[in-house]
Design a protein around this motif. Structure first.
Motif, PDB file in Angstrom:
ATOM      1  N   GLU A 150      34.319  37.493 -34.548  1.00  0.00           N
ATOM      2  CA  GLU A 150      35.743  37.723 -34.327  1.00  0.00           C
ATOM      3  C   GLU A 150      36.036  37.891 -32.836  1.00  0.00           C
ATOM      4  N   LEU A 151      35.124  38.546 -32.114  1.00  0.00           N
ATOM      5  CA  LEU A 151      35.317  38.699 -30.668  1.00  0.00           C
ATOM      6  C   LEU A 151      35.374  37.346 -29.969  1.00  0.00           C
ATOM      7  N   GLU A 152      34.559  36.399 -30.411  1.00  0.00           N
ATOM      8  CA  GLU A 152      34.604  35.064 -29.824  1.00  0.00           C
ATOM      9  C   GLU A 152      35.967  34.432 -30.072  1.00  0.00           C
ATOM     10  N   ARG A 153      36.502  34.609 -31.275  1.00  0.00           N
ATOM     11  CA  ARG A 153      37.824  34.058 -31.574  1.00  0.00           C
ATOM     12  C   ARG A 153      38.911  34.739 -30.761  1.00  0.00           C
ATOM     13  N   MET A 154      38.641  35.949 -30.301  1.00  0.00           N
ATOM     14  CA  MET A 154      39.583  36.666 -29.434  1.00  0.00           C
ATOM     15  C   MET A 154      39.433  36.238 -27.973  1.00  0.00           C
ATOM     16  N   GLY A 155      38.439  35.394 -27.689  1.00  0.00           N
ATOM     17  CA  GLY A 155      38.261  34.879 -26.339  1.00  0.00           C
ATOM     18  C   GLY A 155      37.088  35.431 -25.571  1.00  0.00           C
ATOM     19  N   TYR A 156      36.292  36.287 -26.203  1.00  0.00           N
ATOM     20  CA  TYR A 156      35.143  36.893 -25.516  1.00  0.00           C
ATOM     21  C   TYR A 156      33.870  36.174 -25.935  1.00  0.00           C
ATOM     22  N   ARG A 157      33.399  35.288 -25.098  1.00  0.00           N
ATOM     23  CA  ARG A 157      32.223  34.469 -25.395  1.00  0.00           C
ATOM     24  C   ARG A 157      31.010  34.961 -24.609  1.00  0.00           C
ATOM     25  N   THR A 158      29.827  34.700 -25.155  1.00  0.00           N
ATOM     26  CA  THR A 158      28.592  35.034 -24.448  1.00  0.00           C
ATOM     27  C   THR A 158      28.507  34.251 -23.148  1.00  0.00           C
ATOM     28  N   LYS A 159      28.231  34.959 -22.068  1.00  0.00           N
ATOM     29  CA  LYS A 159      28.026  34.334 -20.771  1.00  0.00           C
ATOM     30  C   LYS A 159      26.700  34.842 -20.214  1.00  0.00           C
ATOM     31  N   PHE A 160      25.626  34.303 -20.766  1.00  0.00           N
ATOM     32  CA  PHE A 160      24.315  34.823 -20.386  1.00  0.00           C
ATOM     33  C   PHE A 160      23.892  34.342 -19.008  1.00  0.00           C
ATOM     34  N   SER A 161      23.387  35.270 -18.217  1.00  0.00           N
ATOM     35  CA  SER A 161      22.814  34.987 -16.903  1.00  0.00           C
ATOM     36  C   SER A 161      21.485  35.715 -16.814  1.00  0.00           C
ATOM     37  N   ALA A 162      20.415  34.965 -16.559  1.00  0.00           N
ATOM     38  CA  ALA A 162      19.101  35.595 -16.426  1.00  0.00           C
ATOM     39  C   ALA A 162      19.095  36.596 -15.275  1.00  0.00           C
ATOM     40  N   THR A 163      19.776  36.233 -14.188  1.00  0.00           N
ATOM     41  CA  THR A 163      19.833  37.127 -13.031  1.00  0.00           C
ATOM     42  C   THR A 163      20.510  38.448 -13.386  1.00  0.00           C
ATOM     43  N   GLU A 164      21.607  38.368 -14.143  1.00  0.00           N
ATOM     44  CA  GLU A 164      22.300  39.593 -14.544  1.00  0.00           C
ATOM     45  C   GLU A 164      21.420  40.443 -15.458  1.00  0.00           C
ATOM     46  N   TYR A 165      20.714  39.800 -16.377  1.00  0.00           N
ATOM     47  CA  TYR A 165      19.824  40.536 -17.279  1.00  0.00           C
ATOM     48  C   TYR A 165      18.736  41.265 -16.491  1.00  0.00           C
ATOM     49  N   LEU A 166      18.134  40.584 -15.526  1.00  0.00           N
ATOM     50  CA  LEU A 166      17.084  41.211 -14.721  1.00  0.00           C
ATOM     51  C   LEU A 166      17.642  42.359 -13.889  1.00  0.00           C
ATOM     52  N   ARG A 167      18.879  42.214 -13.433  1.00  0.00           N
ATOM     53  CA  ARG A 167      19.525  43.301 -12.689  1.00  0.00           C
ATOM     54  C   ARG A 167      19.714  44.519 -13.603  1.00  0.00           C
ATOM     55  N   ILE A 168      20.097  44.272 -14.852  1.00  0.00           N
ATOM     56  CA  ILE A 168      20.283  45.376 -15.800  1.00  0.00           C
ATOM     57  C   ILE A 168      18.956  46.056 -16.107  1.00  0.00           C
ATOM     58  N   ILE A 169      17.910  45.266 -16.317  1.00  0.00           N
ATOM     59  CA  ILE A 169      16.578  45.846 -16.542  1.00  0.00           C
ATOM     60  C   ILE A 169      16.190  46.720 -15.353  1.00  0.00           C
ATOM     61  N   ALA A 170      16.393  46.209 -14.154  1.00  0.00           N
ATOM     62  CA  ALA A 170      15.991  46.934 -12.948  1.00  0.00           C
ATOM     63  C   ALA A 170      16.797  48.215 -12.756  1.00  0.00           C
ATOM     64  N   ILE A 171      18.116  48.141 -12.883  1.00  0.00           N
ATOM     65  CA  ILE A 171      18.926  49.343 -12.668  1.00  0.00           C
ATOM     66  C   ILE A 171      18.666  50.368 -13.767  1.00  0.00           C
ATOM     67  N   SER A 172      18.294  49.889 -14.954  1.00  0.00           N
ATOM     68  CA  SER A 172      17.943  50.810 -16.032  1.00  0.00           C
ATOM     69  C   SER A 172      16.693  51.611 -15.673  1.00  0.00           C
ATOM     70  N   ARG A 173      15.686  50.934 -15.145  1.00  0.00           N
ATOM     71  CA  ARG A 173      14.462  51.638 -14.731  1.00  0.00           C
ATOM     72  C   ARG A 173      14.782  52.634 -13.629  1.00  0.00           C
TER      73      ARG A 173
END
Length: 363
Positions: free
Chosen positions: A263-286
């Motif tokens: 339903e969120l996708e139909r509301m306009g919120y689509r997955t925008k995966f970025s490997a760089t963003e994921y690695l940044r999240i892993i790093a800031i989490s640590r």
């Protein structure tokens, strides 16, 4: 603005980062530099710094009936959709658990929906039956929203619910249902789910009863960067304030929001995966979660190459080979590996694989 190199120096000297400085790093630090600092912290936290852990478990869904109707979930069915309902029968649990044990697994993850008729007595009975059939199997069951829901429809408190479930066989509590710990975000993506305050209270109560748990974050839907950072600091505070005798959070696991068919996708919120963003999240989490020993990367949601890079960005665990999983895969991700592949992935990243249990003890 505080210079980034000074923030890094302070972190490596062992000082806990502030929310303001964490936001500076997230928004401005080069990905390679923040990953390097996080990797150095991983080496300090983990005695066996060349070991990456993994697990064998099975996710068995108790039911798909749910009154929460989260807008990012394709798995749930509403109470009136009776032709699509299921409640897993005990013989299916027995069969699937026997298969898990034959594969070397020692834990089942039990999750489902907020079923309007499955109260405390149902889950007590289920847990006792499973423990009677498999005394050594570990039950990593339900999440904070499910605990809150069971308590409400059973007319008891959440701490009584947790206490009774522990007595019936509950070993650990998954971190599910956190999404982003912001009531603004929750009103958009899961308006019927219990509040941030309720999620926090259930986790505190679980820790007070000696029930370990994980902590999660589903990012990439409607939240701001500031809300992601706030989420991590909430988790850090919960863990800081746990009883000294309690394990508290065993690990932190971030997940990318998966939109396909939701339903969120139909509301306009689509997955925008970025490997760089994921690695940044892993790093800031640590960096932020200095007191939570394990940061888990997810092959299931980000794929093998990104998961391997995460092991050099602060992560030290690759989760489970998951003999069964339906919720995440229903939104578009099916990257699964077997035991041989998991060990190959870890060795390919330059580490030594070790099988673990839910409490991160080597098996």
């Amino acid at each position: 603005m505080v210079a980034i190199d000074k923030i890094f120096q302070s972190i490596l000297e062992g000082r806990a980062i502030t929310k303001e400085k964490a936001l500076v790093l997230y928004l401005n630090a080069p990905c390679g530099e923040i990953a390097y600092v996080a990797d150095e912290l991983r080496k300090k936290v983990k005695k066996d710094s060349n070991i990456v852990t993994w697990q064998i478990d099975r996710n068995i869904n108790t039911t798909n009936v749910c009154i929460s109707s989260c807008r990012f979930c394709n798995f749930h069915r509403k109470p009136h959709e009776t032709d699509k309902h299921f409640i897993t029968p005990i013989d299916e649990y027995i069969k699937k658990t026997e298969e898990l044990i034959k594969k070397g697994g020692d834990q089942i993850l039990l999750q489902g929906g907020l079923h309007p008729k499955l109260g405390i007595q149902y889950y007590e009975s289920l847990f006792r039956e499973l423990k009677a059939a498999f005394p050594k199997i570990k039950l990593n069951a339900l999440g904070a929203p499910e605990i809150s829901h069971i308590a409400r429809i059973s007319s008891i408190s959440t701490i009584e619910t947790l206490s009774r479930l522990k007595e019936a066989g509950l070993d650990t509590l998954p971190g599910a249902g956190a999404e982003i710990l912001s009531n603004r975000v929750r009103k958009i993506i899961s308006p019927a789910k219990p509040s941030v305050e309720e999620w926090i209270r259930v986790m505190r109560e679980a820790h007070s009863l000696g029930i370990p748990s994980t902590a999660t974050m589903m990012y990439g839907s409607v939240e701001s960067i500031e809300e992601r950072i706030d989420h991590l600091f909430i988790l850090r505070e919960i863990h800081e304030q746990k009883p000294a005798s309690s394990i508290g959070f065993t690990a932190f696991i971030p997940w990318i929001y998966l939109s396909r068919g939701t339903e969120l996708e139909r509301m306009g919120y689509r997955t925008k995966f970025s490997a760089t963003e994921y690695l940044r999240i892993i790093a800031i989490s640590r960096i932020i979660l200095y007191n939570i020993p394990n940061i888990q990367a997810s092959i299931l949601t980000v794929g093998i190459p990104t998961a391997q890079m995460a092991l050099h960005s602060g992560a030290n665990d690759l989760g489970s080979i998951l003999l069964e999983e339906h919720v995440v895969s229903s939104a578009g991700k099916t990257c699964r590996v077997d035991q041989a592949m998991m060990e190959s992935v870890i060795r390919g990243a330059g580490f030594t694989p070790r099988l673990r249990d839910q409490l991160y003890n080597y098996r």
